[in-house]
Design an enzyme around this catalytic site. Sequence first.
Site, PDB file in Angstrom:
ATOM      1  N   GLY A   1      10.615  20.918  15.942  1.00 35.90           N
ATOM      2  CA  GLY A   1      11.550  19.868  16.306  1.00 35.90           C
ATOM      3  C   GLY A   1      12.949  20.154  15.801  1.00 35.90           C
ATOM      4  O   GLY A   1      13.945  19.894  16.491  1.00 35.90           O
TER       5      GLY A   1
ATOM      6  N   TYR B   1       7.716  19.742  17.439  1.00 38.51           N
ATOM      7  CA  TYR B   1       6.918  19.199  16.341  1.00 38.51           C
ATOM      8  C   TYR B   1       7.255  19.920  15.047  1.00 38.51           C
ATOM      9  O   TYR B   1       7.324  21.151  15.008  1.00 38.51           O
ATOM     10  CB  TYR B   1       5.427  19.344  16.665  1.00 38.51           C
ATOM     11  CG  TYR B   1       4.493  18.985  15.527  1.00 38.51           C
ATOM     12  CD1 TYR B   1       4.620  17.772  14.856  1.00 38.51           C
ATOM     13  CD2 TYR B   1       3.487  19.855  15.125  1.00 38.51           C
ATOM     14  CE1 TYR B   1       3.769  17.445  13.817  1.00 38.51           C
ATOM     15  CE2 TYR B   1       2.624  19.532  14.098  1.00 38.51           C
ATOM     16  CZ  TYR B   1       2.774  18.318  13.440  1.00 38.51           C
ATOM     17  OH  TYR B   1       1.934  18.004  12.403  1.00 38.51           O
ATOM     18  N   CYS B   2       7.490  19.156  13.975  1.00 40.65           N
ATOM     19  CA  CYS B   2       7.762  19.693  12.648  1.00 40.65           C
ATOM     20  C   CYS B   2       8.999  20.595  12.700  1.00 40.65           C
ATOM     21  O   CYS B   2      10.026  20.200  13.243  1.00 40.65           O
ATOM     22  CB  CYS B   2       6.519  20.402  12.116  1.00 40.65           C
ATOM     23  SG  CYS B   2       6.629  20.963  10.397  1.00 40.65           S
ATOM     24  N   LEU B   3       8.934  21.815  12.180  1.00 42.69           N
ATOM     25  CA  LEU B   3      10.091  22.709  12.236  1.00 42.69           C
ATOM     26  C   LEU B   3      10.437  23.086  13.662  1.00 42.69           C
ATOM     27  O   LEU B   3      11.595  23.417  13.958  1.00 42.69           O
ATOM     28  CB  LEU B   3       9.814  23.970  11.425  1.00 42.69           C
ATOM     29  CG  LEU B   3       9.844  23.794   9.908  1.00 42.69           C
ATOM     30  CD1 LEU B   3       9.479  25.099   9.235  1.00 42.69           C
ATOM     31  CD2 LEU B   3      11.201  23.317   9.440  1.00 42.69           C
TER      32      LEU B   3
END
Length: 583
Positions: free
Chosen positions: A315, A311-313
């Site tokens: 990812g 998720y987010c960074l």
Amino acid sequence: MTAAKPLTRPGPEPLDLPLKLGLARLANGISPASVAMAYADWLAHLAASPSKGAELGASAWRKSLSWMHYATHAWQGDCERCIEPLPQDKRFSPGEWHEIPFFAALAQAFLLQERWWTEAASGVRGVSQHHEDVVAFTLRQLADLVSPSNFVATNPQVLKAVVTSSGRNLVSGFANWSRDALAVLAGGPPRGVERFRPGEAVAVTPGQVVFRNHLIELIQYQPQTPQVDAEPVLIVPSWIMKYYILDLTPDDSLVRYLVQQGHTVFMVSWRNPAAEDRDLGMEDYLQQGPLAAVHAVARLCPAVRLHAAGYCLGGTLLAIAAAVLARDEPDLLQTVSILAGQVDFHEPGELGLFMDESQVAFLEDLMAERGYLDGRQMAGAFQLINSRDLVWSKLVHEYLMGAQTAVTALGAWNADATRLPARMHSEYLRRLYLHNDFAEGRYPAAGRWVAPSDLRLPLFVAGTERDHVSPWRSVYKIHALAHAPVSFLLASGGHNVGIVSAPSGPLAHPHASYRFASHPPGEAPADPQAWLAAAPAFAGSWWPRWHEWLAQHSSGPVAAREVAGLVEQGTALAAPGSYVHQR
């Protein structure tokens, strides 16, 4: 493939640090030189563009005539407004703004001049795109600052409350402001977040810590079904905030939902680093983060591959880790899911406004003193990006109207930021935001270059419609970079709310929706707008769609097993672990 650009830069001189630290605190971490260069570029080219000046003069004249016509006829109640606010702008939506013509005309005048400044900031020939974006953003911030909705004398909604409550709303607002100001000065959390302590009201899905190193604790959640899919799910969140955004309350926990659907779920919980961690770099976060977690899950669930999600960074880092594993250990992963995360940072959205050499050097000077960037400064950047909703609406609602907004679990999580080691944050900004090394095939990982083209496994990629942090069109670029089948999903909402989207229960979003389409490698539309036009729309949460996709890429059910976690001083270390409590 071009050679990697050097990261080494001369460090801050001790003699310079007091001045630079003072400037950084005064400017809230924004480089004055970066902003000044943007305005110098804009003003110089604007001065050399008489045609643009004539165009702006004509626009100002038309807007003045339009407003004068509206102002003189608004008293009759039959005059069509000369400008409409943008759909997301709710400042002038309350009925009080339309009951008295004076305030209606005031709102129209503000919106017209706001539109004019937007025109002035854009389309000046010769100005770099980055500088144009910086000028447009800062002018918008200044316009938001002087909006008539922010002042008692020019906000009819506030004036009405002053009359009806005999001024008690202003007294209550001052009390709210005083409490918040004292909390900020004391460096404490905002009021109300104490109701959402991890392990008590949030992050309560049962589980055990099954692995730990210096940077992560790995949590495995207890199964809640007699059988589970053979392939476990490993989730890597961003290290900028705490992991439990994906395990909030029982009513909006993605972790709980997955466990209830028969998945074995592992979660990475990042350490909150301190000054002694200043020399930890991106390679440390890669090796001790997703790679260590993947190997730990492989030991705990042998003979099966795993579904990895970030998720987010998280990812972004997971995509880098998956590229490493595709080269060195291709039998560990079954699929990769990237939720609101980018692999190409060429167009990173409004966060890119703060990314140039001057700004990164300024942040490096700021971090030199303590060895880390305080998480509250990063959270402040996110607030600045969405200041209309996160700053000015709060000013009106709590400080002028005197109301109190109940803190939500998501709001409490948002205030629970982590620190970022100086070396890691510098490398992350330079390699990804400034140089875009991963997308361009020159990101150094585990001793060699990796790129998104190394990804060959099935990919599930989710973006959100109103994401200021990872714009969905930027997220979409993975189609052109990865040599893999991509199932792309576009959810309604923003970076956080669009991802935390429970399918049922009291916290389910009634208007949640998403679009979804799958394409073999290289067959997705090059233009994200073409994808948007063709992808079918679905009502409701996207979580069931992801569960179905994971099930389709799994080998079948096996009997669930109890989780045996780490034992510390004779007691099993239960979720949410200890790292999540670090302040």
